[in-house]
Design an enzyme around this catalytic site. Structure first.
Site, PDB file in Angstrom:
ATOM      1  N   GLY A 129       5.468   4.474  -8.444  1.00 29.94           N
ATOM      2  CA  GLY A 129       4.958   5.285  -7.331  1.00 29.94           C
ATOM      3  C   GLY A 129       3.716   6.031  -7.803  1.00 29.94           C
ATOM      4  N   THR A 178       0.734  12.364  -4.410  1.00 39.88           N
ATOM      5  CA  THR A 178       1.378  13.633  -4.049  1.00 39.88           C
ATOM      6  C   THR A 178       0.458  14.806  -4.412  1.00 39.88           C
ATOM      7  OG1 THR A 178       2.375  13.849  -6.232  1.00 39.88           O
ATOM      8  CG2 THR A 178       3.657  12.636  -4.571  1.00 39.88           C
ATOM      9  N   GLY A 207       9.721  29.142  18.481  1.00 41.30           N
ATOM     10  CA  GLY A 207      11.146  29.491  18.392  1.00 41.30           C
ATOM     11  C   GLY A 207      12.023  28.300  18.730  1.00 41.30           C
ATOM     12  N   PHE A 236      -2.295  -2.447   2.384  1.00 41.94           N
ATOM     13  CA  PHE A 236      -2.590  -2.264   0.959  1.00 41.94           C
ATOM     14  C   PHE A 236      -1.255  -1.996   0.272  1.00 41.94           C
ATOM     15  CE2 PHE A 236      -3.702   0.942  -2.403  1.00 41.94           C
ATOM     16  CZ  PHE A 236      -4.555   0.181  -3.169  1.00 41.94           C
ATOM     17  N   GLU A 248      -0.603   8.430  -0.620  1.00 41.37           N
ATOM     18  CA  GLU A 248      -1.909   8.383  -1.313  1.00 41.37           C
ATOM     19  C   GLU A 248      -2.019   9.439  -2.408  1.00 41.37           C
ATOM     20  OE1 GLU A 248      -5.497   7.308   0.684  1.00 41.37           O
ATOM     21  OE2 GLU A 248      -4.346   6.545   2.368  1.00 41.37           O
ATOM     22  N   GLU A 287       1.015  17.071  -6.506  1.00 42.17           N
ATOM     23  CA  GLU A 287       0.975  17.246  -7.968  1.00 42.17           C
ATOM     24  C   GLU A 287      -0.070  16.298  -8.576  1.00 42.17           C
ATOM     25  OE1 GLU A 287       3.803  16.872  -6.194  1.00 42.17           O
ATOM     26  OE2 GLU A 287       4.439  18.963  -6.359  1.00 42.17           O
TER      27      GLU A 287
HETATM   28  C1  LIG Z   1       4.131   7.726   4.947  1.00 40.04           C
HETATM   29  C2  LIG Z   1       3.840   7.008   3.683  1.00 40.04           C
HETATM   30  C3  LIG Z   1       3.051   5.857   3.720  1.00 40.04           C
HETATM   31  C4  LIG Z   1       2.781   5.151   2.539  1.00 40.04           C
HETATM   32  N1  LIG Z   1       2.002   4.015   2.605  1.00 40.04           N
HETATM   33  C5  LIG Z   1       1.759   3.330   1.469  1.00 40.04           C
HETATM   34  C6  LIG Z   1       0.954   2.139   1.511  1.00 40.04           C
HETATM   35  O1  LIG Z   1       0.444   1.732   2.557  1.00 40.04           O
HETATM   36  N2  LIG Z   1       0.796   1.436   0.364  1.00 40.04           N
HETATM   37  C7  LIG Z   1       1.328   1.856  -0.820  1.00 40.04           C
HETATM   38  O2  LIG Z   1       1.129   1.189  -1.825  1.00 40.04           O
HETATM   39  N3  LIG Z   1       2.085   2.987  -0.892  1.00 40.04           N
HETATM   40  C8  LIG Z   1       2.311   3.726   0.226  1.00 40.04           C
HETATM   41  N4  LIG Z   1       3.084   4.867   0.175  1.00 40.04           N
HETATM   42  C9  LIG Z   1       3.693   5.254  -1.092  1.00 40.04           C
HETATM   43  C10 LIG Z   1       3.009   6.441  -1.751  1.00 40.04           C
HETATM   44  O3  LIG Z   1       1.773   6.049  -2.260  1.00 40.04           O
HETATM   45  C11 LIG Z   1       3.958   7.005  -2.821  1.00 40.04           C
HETATM   46  O4  LIG Z   1       5.055   7.558  -2.118  1.00 40.04           O
HETATM   47  C12 LIG Z   1       3.291   8.038  -3.677  1.00 40.04           C
HETATM   48  O5  LIG Z   1       2.336   7.460  -4.533  1.00 40.04           O
HETATM   49  C13 LIG Z   1       4.298   8.815  -4.547  1.00 40.04           C
HETATM   50  O6  LIG Z   1       5.144   7.947  -5.228  1.00 40.04           O
HETATM   51  P1  LIG Z   1       6.730   8.140  -5.124  1.00 40.04           P
HETATM   52  O7  LIG Z   1       7.065   8.355  -3.697  1.00 40.04           O
HETATM   53  O8  LIG Z   1       7.363   6.999  -5.818  1.00 40.04           O
HETATM   54  O9  LIG Z   1       7.044   9.495  -5.873  1.00 40.04           O
HETATM   55  P2  LIG Z   1       7.259   9.693  -7.441  1.00 40.04           P
HETATM   56  O10 LIG Z   1       6.112   9.150  -8.199  1.00 40.04           O
HETATM   57  O11 LIG Z   1       8.624   9.205  -7.794  1.00 40.04           O
HETATM   58  O12 LIG Z   1       7.219  11.267  -7.554  1.00 40.04           O
HETATM   59  C14 LIG Z   1       8.349  12.105  -7.293  1.00 40.04           C
HETATM   60  C15 LIG Z   1       7.938  13.543  -7.605  1.00 40.04           C
HETATM   61  O13 LIG Z   1       7.509  13.653  -8.977  1.00 40.04           O
HETATM   62  C16 LIG Z   1       6.187  14.177  -9.036  1.00 40.04           C
HETATM   63  N5  LIG Z   1       5.436  13.538 -10.118  1.00 40.04           N
HETATM   64  C17 LIG Z   1       5.396  12.202 -10.408  1.00 40.04           C
HETATM   65  N6  LIG Z   1       4.585  11.980 -11.453  1.00 40.04           N
HETATM   66  C18 LIG Z   1       4.074  13.180 -11.812  1.00 40.04           C
HETATM   67  C19 LIG Z   1       3.182  13.602 -12.835  1.00 40.04           C
HETATM   68  N7  LIG Z   1       2.602  12.743 -13.694  1.00 40.04           N
HETATM   69  N8  LIG Z   1       2.882  14.930 -12.920  1.00 40.04           N
HETATM   70  C20 LIG Z   1       3.445  15.826 -12.063  1.00 40.04           C
HETATM   71  N9  LIG Z   1       4.322  15.471 -11.084  1.00 40.04           N
HETATM   72  C21 LIG Z   1       4.625  14.173 -10.961  1.00 40.04           C
HETATM   73  C22 LIG Z   1       5.572  13.829  -7.697  1.00 40.04           C
HETATM   74  O14 LIG Z   1       4.497  14.698  -7.386  1.00 40.04           O
HETATM   75  C23 LIG Z   1       6.757  14.012  -6.747  1.00 40.04           C
HETATM   76  O15 LIG Z   1       6.912  15.366  -6.446  1.00 40.04           O
HETATM   77  C24 LIG Z   1       3.330   5.599   1.317  1.00 40.04           C
HETATM   78  C25 LIG Z   1       4.109   6.771   1.286  1.00 40.04           C
HETATM   79  C26 LIG Z   1       4.353   7.470   2.447  1.00 40.04           C
HETATM   80  C27 LIG Z   1       5.186   8.716   2.396  1.00 40.04           C
END
Ligand SMILES: Cc1cc2nc3c(=O)[nH]c(=O)nc-3n(C[C@H](O)[C@H](O)[C@H](O)COP(=O)(O)OP(=O)(O)OC[C@H]3O[C@@H](n4cnc5c(N)ncnc54)[C@H](O)[C@@H]3O)c2cc1C
Length: 383
Positions: free
Chosen positions: A129, A364, A338, A121, A362, A366
Site C-alpha cells: 500500500g 495517506t 445536528g 491505474f 494517493e 503520514e
Molecule cells: C477511495 C480509494 C481509492 C483508491 N484508488 C486506488 C487506485 O485507483 N489505484 C491504486 O493503486 N490504489 C488505490 N487506492 C489505494 C491507496 O493508494 C492506498 O490505500 C494507500 O496508498 C495507503 O495504503 P494502505 O491502504 O495499504 O495503507 P497502509 O500502507 O497499510 O497504511 C496503514 C497506516 O500506516 C501508516 N503508514 C504506512 N507506512 C508508513 C510510513 N512509512 N510512515 C508513517 N506511517 C505509515 C499509513 O499512513 C496508515 O495510517 C485507493 C484507496 C482509496 C481509499
C-alpha cells in the site's frame, strides 16, 4: 470561490452549472446503490470532460492544471464518487500514457479515453500500500520479447469499467524499486480478471475492485516506458495526482459549507436563525477560513506545475492540508445540522464519509508528511 483567478472564473461558472444539472441529481442514488451511473459517464463524455488532461491532438481538452483543479473541485462539490473516478482516470490513468507512452500507445488509448472510455491505474496490492515499492506482481520477459504477468492488484478505481489499466510489476527478482516497470493491460486479454468490488464507507458510487492477472501474456508493445523506471514514473504520476485529490477534498468541504450555511440561516431557534448563535457562527468562519487557505495551496501548486517549477512538496502539502480541511469541514457540517446532519435527507453525512477517504487514497497524510519533511531536509542540504 473568490480566490479563483479572474481568468478562470468563466470556466468555473460553466462547470458549476454542468455539475448542478448533470451530476448532482444522481449523486445520492449512486451513493445508496454503490454503482456509478451510466448517464453521468455519458453526459461528461458529451462535454469532453474525460479528456481534461489529454492533449488536443488526441481529442482532449488539454486543460491547464488550475482549470483541471477547478473542474475536480466543482465535480467534488456535487459528487465525491464521480469526482474520484474522473481524477483517477485523468491524473492516474491518462497522465502516464501522455507523459511516458509511445506515439502508438497514445494513438491507441488517448482518443478513446478522451471520448469517455475509462482508464485505471493499478499500483496497490494486498501487501503493498503505502510502500508501493514492495510490489509483488511479476512480469517476466520471454525469449520472444513478450511478457507474462502474474499477480493481484486491489483498491483499483475504475477497475470494472476501464478499457485500459496502467499497472506496475516487478520485472526481475531484485528486491529494490529499480526492478519495477509499468505496462498497459486490457480487460479482454486472456488471463485478466476483475475481482471483488469493495463495499466502501464513502465514495460508494465509485468503482473500486481487485484485478487478477494469471499467466497473462502480452507483447512488448504493452510496456509503458523503459524497463526498471516504473517506480520513478508512478512517483511523478502521484505528484500530479495529489493536486487533484486536494481539489476533490476542497469540493467536499465547500459542499459541506454550502449546506451548513444555508441550514444555519434558514433554521430558527427561539425566533433567531441558528447562524446568530456564536458557536455556529464561529464554526462557519473556521470552515471558510480553512477552505480558502486550502484552495490557495491547491491552486498555487497547480500553477507551479504549469510554470514547470518543482511542485512535489507543494502538491503533497496541498493534498495533506486540503484533505484534512475536507474532514474538518464535513465533520463540522454534520455537527451544525445536528440530528439532520446524520440524516440522509441532507447530503452532508455523505460528504463526511467521502472526505475521509481523501486522507488515504494517493498516499495517506503520514506519507505526505514524509514527502514534505524529506523535501525540507533536501532543501537544507542543498544550501
Ligand atoms: C477511495 C480509494 C481509492 C483508491 N484508488 C486506488 C487506485 O485507483 N489505484 C491504486 O493503486 N490504489 C488505490 N487506492 C489505494 C491507496 O493508494 C492506498 O490505500 C494507500 O496508498 C495507503 O495504503 P494502505 O491502504 O495499504 O495503507 P497502509 O500502507 O497499510 O497504511 C496503514 C497506516 O500506516 C501508516 N503508514 C504506512 N507506512 C508508513 C510510513 N512509512 N510512515 C508513517 N506511517 C505509515 C499509513 O499512513 C496508515 O495510517 C485507493 C484507496 C482509496 C481509499
Amino acid at each position: 470561490m473568490t480566490v479563483v483567478p479572474e481568468s478562470h472564473r468563466p470556466w468555473q461558472a460553466k462547470i458549476e452549472a454542468f455539475c448542478r444539472t448533470h451530476i448532482a441529481p444522481h449523486a445520492g442514488r449512486m451513493d445508496r446503490e454503490g454503482e456509478f451511473a451510466d448517464e453521468v459517464q455519458q453526459a461528461m463524455a458529451a462535454e469532453g470532460l474525460w479528456g481534461a488532461v489529454i492533449p488536443r491532438d488526441y481529442g482532449g481538452l488539454e486543460l491547464d492544471t488550475r482549470s483541471y483543479a477547478i473542474l475536480i473541485e466543482e465535480v467534488g462539490r456535487v459528487c465525491g464518487s464521480t469526482c474520484l473516478m474522473l481524477a483517477a482516470h485523468c491524473s492516474l490513468g491518462c497522465f502516464p500514457i501522455v507523459a511516458f507512452g509511445t506515439e502508438e500507445q497514445k494513438q491507441k488509448y488517448l482518443p478513446r479515453a478522451a471520448k469517455g472510455e475509462l482508464v485505471a491505474f493499478a499500483l496497490t496490492e494486498p501487501e503493498a500500500g503505502s510502500d508501493a515499492g514492495a510490489t509483488q506482481t511479476k512480469a517476466l520477459q520471454q525469449g520472444d520479447g513478450s511478457w507474462v504477468v502474474q499477480g493481484t492488484k486491489c483498491w483499483c478505481t475504475n477497475a470494472t469499467r476501464a478499457f485500459a489499466h496502467v499497472i506496475t510489476a516487478r520485472t526481475d527478482d531484485s528486491p529494490g524499486v529499480g526492478s519495477i516497470t509499468c505496462f498497459i493491460l486490457e480487460p479482454g486479454m486472456d488471463g485478466f480478471a476483475t475481482g471483488k468490488k469493495e463495499d466502501k464507507m464513502g465514495l460508494r458510487g465509485s468503482d473500486t475492485a481487485y484485478l487478477h492477472f494469471d499467466d497473462l501474456k502480452i507483447g512488448d508493445e504493452q510496456r509503458l516506458g523503459d524497463v526498471g523506471v516504473g517506480f520513478k514514473q508512478f512517483m511523478i504520476t502521484l505528484d500530479g495526482g495529489r493536486i487533484s485529490i486536494g481539489a476533490m477534498a476542497l469540493g467536499l468541504a465547500q459542499a459541506a459549507l454550502d449546506v451548513s450555511l444555508r441550514y444555519a440561516v434558514e433554521h430558527r431557534e427561539n425566533g433567531k436563525p441558528m447562524a446568530a448563535r456564536q458557536s455556529v457562527a464561529f464554526d462557519l468562519a473556521d470552515m471558510e477560513t480553512q477552505l480558502t487557505a486550502a484552495r490557495l495551496l491547491v491552486l498555487e501548486s497547480a500553477a507551479m506545475k504549469d510554470r514547470g517549477e518543482p511542485f512535489s512538496k507543494y502538491s503533497a502539502m496541498a493534498k495533506l492540508f486540503a484533505s484534512e480541511v475536507g474532514r474538518f469541514c464535513t465533520y463540522t457540517g454534520v455537527g451544525i445540522l445536528g440530528k439532520d446532519g446524520c440524516s440522509e435527507r441532507y447530503p452532508v453525512e455523505r460528504f463526511y464519509r467521502d472526505a475521509k477517504l481523501c486522507e488515504i487514497g494517493e498516499g495517506t497524510s503520514e506519507i505526505q508528511r514524509l514527502v514534505i519533511s524529506r523535501a525540507l531536509v533536501k532543501e537544507l542540504e542543498a544550501l
